[in-house]
Design an enzyme around this catalytic site. Structure first.
Site, mmCIF file in Angstrom:
data_model
loop_
_atom_site.group_PDB
_atom_site.id
_atom_site.type_symbol
_atom_site.label_atom_id
_atom_site.label_comp_id
_atom_site.label_asym_id
_atom_site.label_seq_id
_atom_site.Cartn_x
_atom_site.Cartn_y
_atom_site.Cartn_z
ATOM 1 N N LYS A 90 -3.363 -12.468 -7.791
ATOM 2 C CA LYS A 90 -2.130 -12.884 -7.101
ATOM 3 C C LYS A 90 -1.786 -14.331 -7.405
ATOM 4 O O LYS A 90 -0.613 -14.707 -7.377
ATOM 5 C CB LYS A 90 -2.244 -12.625 -5.603
ATOM 6 N N LYS A 103 -3.316 -1.482 -11.737
ATOM 7 C CA LYS A 103 -3.185 -0.751 -10.474
ATOM 8 C C LYS A 103 -1.707 -0.581 -10.075
ATOM 9 O O LYS A 103 -0.907 -1.504 -10.282
ATOM 10 C CB LYS A 103 -3.900 -1.556 -9.378
ATOM 11 N N LYS A 118 2.914 -1.802 -4.681
ATOM 12 C CA LYS A 118 4.259 -1.693 -4.120
ATOM 13 C C LYS A 118 5.124 -2.913 -4.439
ATOM 14 O O LYS A 118 6.339 -2.841 -4.378
ATOM 15 C CB LYS A 118 4.194 -1.434 -2.611
HETATM 16 N N1 AQP Z 1 -2.947 1.886 -6.593
HETATM 17 C C1 AQP Z 1 -3.699 2.181 -5.550
HETATM 18 N N2 AQP Z 1 -4.529 3.267 -5.570
HETATM 19 C C2 AQP Z 1 -5.305 3.592 -4.500
HETATM 20 N N3 AQP Z 1 -5.299 2.863 -3.350
HETATM 21 C C3 AQP Z 1 -4.489 1.790 -3.282
HETATM 22 N N4 AQP Z 1 -4.258 0.877 -2.309
HETATM 23 C C4 AQP Z 1 -3.363 -0.025 -2.750
HETATM 24 N N5 AQP Z 1 -2.969 0.271 -4.000
HETATM 25 C C5 AQP Z 1 -3.657 1.392 -4.358
HETATM 26 C C6 AQP Z 1 -4.888 0.922 -0.992
HETATM 27 O O1 AQP Z 1 -3.850 0.960 -0.018
HETATM 28 C C7 AQP Z 1 -4.300 0.292 1.167
HETATM 29 C C8 AQP Z 1 -3.261 -0.645 1.650
HETATM 30 O O2 AQP Z 1 -3.074 -1.677 0.700
HETATM 31 P P1 AQP Z 1 -2.311 -2.984 1.137
HETATM 32 O O3 AQP Z 1 -0.899 -2.707 1.364
HETATM 33 O O4 AQP Z 1 -2.986 -3.579 2.295
HETATM 34 O O5 AQP Z 1 -2.533 -4.012 -0.024
HETATM 35 P P2 AQP Z 1 -2.808 -3.849 -1.541
HETATM 36 O O6 AQP Z 1 -4.134 -3.263 -1.770
HETATM 37 O O7 AQP Z 1 -2.557 -5.216 -2.146
HETATM 38 O O8 AQP Z 1 -1.684 -2.817 -1.986
HETATM 39 P P3 AQP Z 1 -0.478 -3.020 -2.972
HETATM 40 O O9 AQP Z 1 0.340 -1.774 -2.965
HETATM 41 O O10 AQP Z 1 -0.977 -3.510 -4.293
HETATM 42 O O11 AQP Z 1 0.355 -4.141 -2.214
HETATM 43 P P4 AQP Z 1 0.954 -5.492 -2.765
HETATM 44 O O12 AQP Z 1 1.754 -5.115 -3.967
HETATM 45 O O13 AQP Z 1 1.768 -6.028 -1.642
HETATM 46 O O14 AQP Z 1 -0.214 -6.367 -3.090
HETATM 47 C C9 AQP Z 1 -5.629 -0.398 0.796
HETATM 48 O O15 AQP Z 1 -6.693 0.385 1.314
HETATM 49 C C10 AQP Z 1 -5.632 -0.371 -0.701
HETATM 50 O O16 AQP Z 1 -6.941 -0.333 -1.231
#
Ligand code: AQP
Length: 333
Positions: free
Chosen positions: A114, A196, A199
């Site tokens: 990040k 990965k 969102k």
């Molecule tokens: N690509 C993924 N595959 C499987 N699990 C995933 N998680 C996130 N991306 C994947 C799981 O979703 C839960 C919530 O995640 P989060 O919103 O708290 O933060 P994150 O992991 O940073 O998810 P994003 O989508 O990548 O968000 P942004 O883009 O805002 O950083 C967690 O259990 C995560 O493991």
């Protein structure tokens, strides 16, 4: 209820959740709700670590609660609450910060990623994210935390902090275990299957959001990056794109990976991608209908949120007061 272990997990309302968030986390939240005392948070404080549009963040917070319920999390069985509604999360973070070393946070993969993707806003919150996450978990006497693979390092830090606090101040926290699904723990980007799915990806074709309509879902899958081979089989290392699509298909069609491979034996990539898109669109349809229905009933959502915060606060307050006592903060009685 009382004899069950406590399970905690959260999702950030940092945009619309993707099928990655669904497969890696929310779908498992639903499956586990009868086996544990489940507490599911909407991690709005975590979102502030990257720049947000305030109006969109507020809307996404309500939307995520509606999505949780639409996916099948039952407010009668689980506590659902917004992180910032329970001030103990921020307070425990302060105490845990005093037993966390900068080197532990500096080497976190998510912090490094990040910091690169938000180079103009590398703030202290971004670095401290895992300590806030540890507080989220430890406040509730959590035994298990269902998460995607990207959160494994953060769970390890949570465990380290719990053990460190317990040995310094006597037994206080349960040391939690992460539950990471065997398949689907890391759904990959459709535009770059070595990355990965997230969102907040700037490329809208990289992810399927849980709000996407059928046409958009199918169009995005048709454009999914795969490889120049023609055979469909599961090999995440050498065939990342195809293996990712097989994983997604297996979850949404409710079949094993082997069965998915068998179903597409001899088929071309074009047909396969459309079938994956159709399975996802079909799986998301009832969720979308329920979510849109719930969004019309803001009073109900607000009530669930307020009830959840009250229940969560009762538990969090007890833990924090124990922590304050153990570290020697004076309380006037
Ligand atoms: N690509 C993924 N595959 C499987 N699990 C995933 N998680 C996130 N991306 C994947 C799981 O979703 C839960 C919530 O995640 P989060 O919103 O708290 O933060 P994150 O992991 O940073 O998810 P994003 O989508 O990548 O968000 P942004 O883009 O805002 O950083 C967690 O259990 C995560 O493991």
């Amino acid at each position: 209820m009382l004899d069950k272990k406590t399970l905690f997990s959260a999702v950030q309302p940092s945009g619309v959740p993707t099928i990655g968030n669904y497969v890696g986390a929310i779908n498992n939240f639903v499956k586990l709700q009868d086996d544990y005392n489940c507490i599911y948070s909407i991690a709005d404080l975590h979102c502030l670590t990257v720049r947000q549009n305030p109006a969109e963040l507020r809307q996404a917070t309500l939307g995520l609660l509606a999505l949780y319920i639409a996916c099948g999390i039952d407010p009668e069985k689980c506590i659902m609450f917004v992180q910032s509604h329970v001030h103990e999360h921020a307070e425990l973070t302060w105490v845990l910060n005093t037993i966390t070393y900068p080197g532990e946070l500096n080497r976190m993969t998510q912090f490094k990623d990040k910091s690169r993707s938000h180079a103009d806003n590398v703030n202290m919150g971004l670095m401290d994210y895992p300590v806030l996450m540890a507080s989220d978990i430890l406040l509730y006497g959590t035994s298990v935390v269902p998460v995607g693979a990207d959160q494994k390092q953060h769970i390890e830090l949570t465990r380290d902090l719990a053990i460190r606090f317990n040995s310094r101040y006597s037994d206080t926290f349960i040391v939690p275990e992460g539950i990471i699904p065997k398949y689907g723990a890391k759904i990959m980007s459709l535009a770059d299957p070595t990355k990965k799915m997230s969102k907040s990806d700037e490329n809208l074709n990289a992810f399927i959001s849980l709000y996407d309509d059928t046409d958009t879902i199918i169009r995005k899958f048709k454009r999914a990056v795969t490889d120049s081979d023609t055979k469909i089989y599961f090999d995440p290392e050498n065939k990342a794109g195809i293996s990712n699509l097989l994983t997604i298909y297996s979850v949404f069609a409710g079949v094993s990976i082997d069965e998915a491979v068998r179903q597409f034996e001899g088929k071309g990539y074009g047909d396969f991608k459309i079938k994956v898109g159709e399975a996802v669109a079909e799986g998301l349809k009832p969720i979308t209908e329920k979510r849109l229905e719930l969004m019309k009933n803001k009073d109900y959502l607000n009530k669930v949120m307020i009830d959840g915060a009250e229940k969560a606060s009762r538990i969090a307050r007890k833990t924090l007061s124990k922590v304050y006592r153990k570290v020697g903060l004076y309380r006037a009685e």
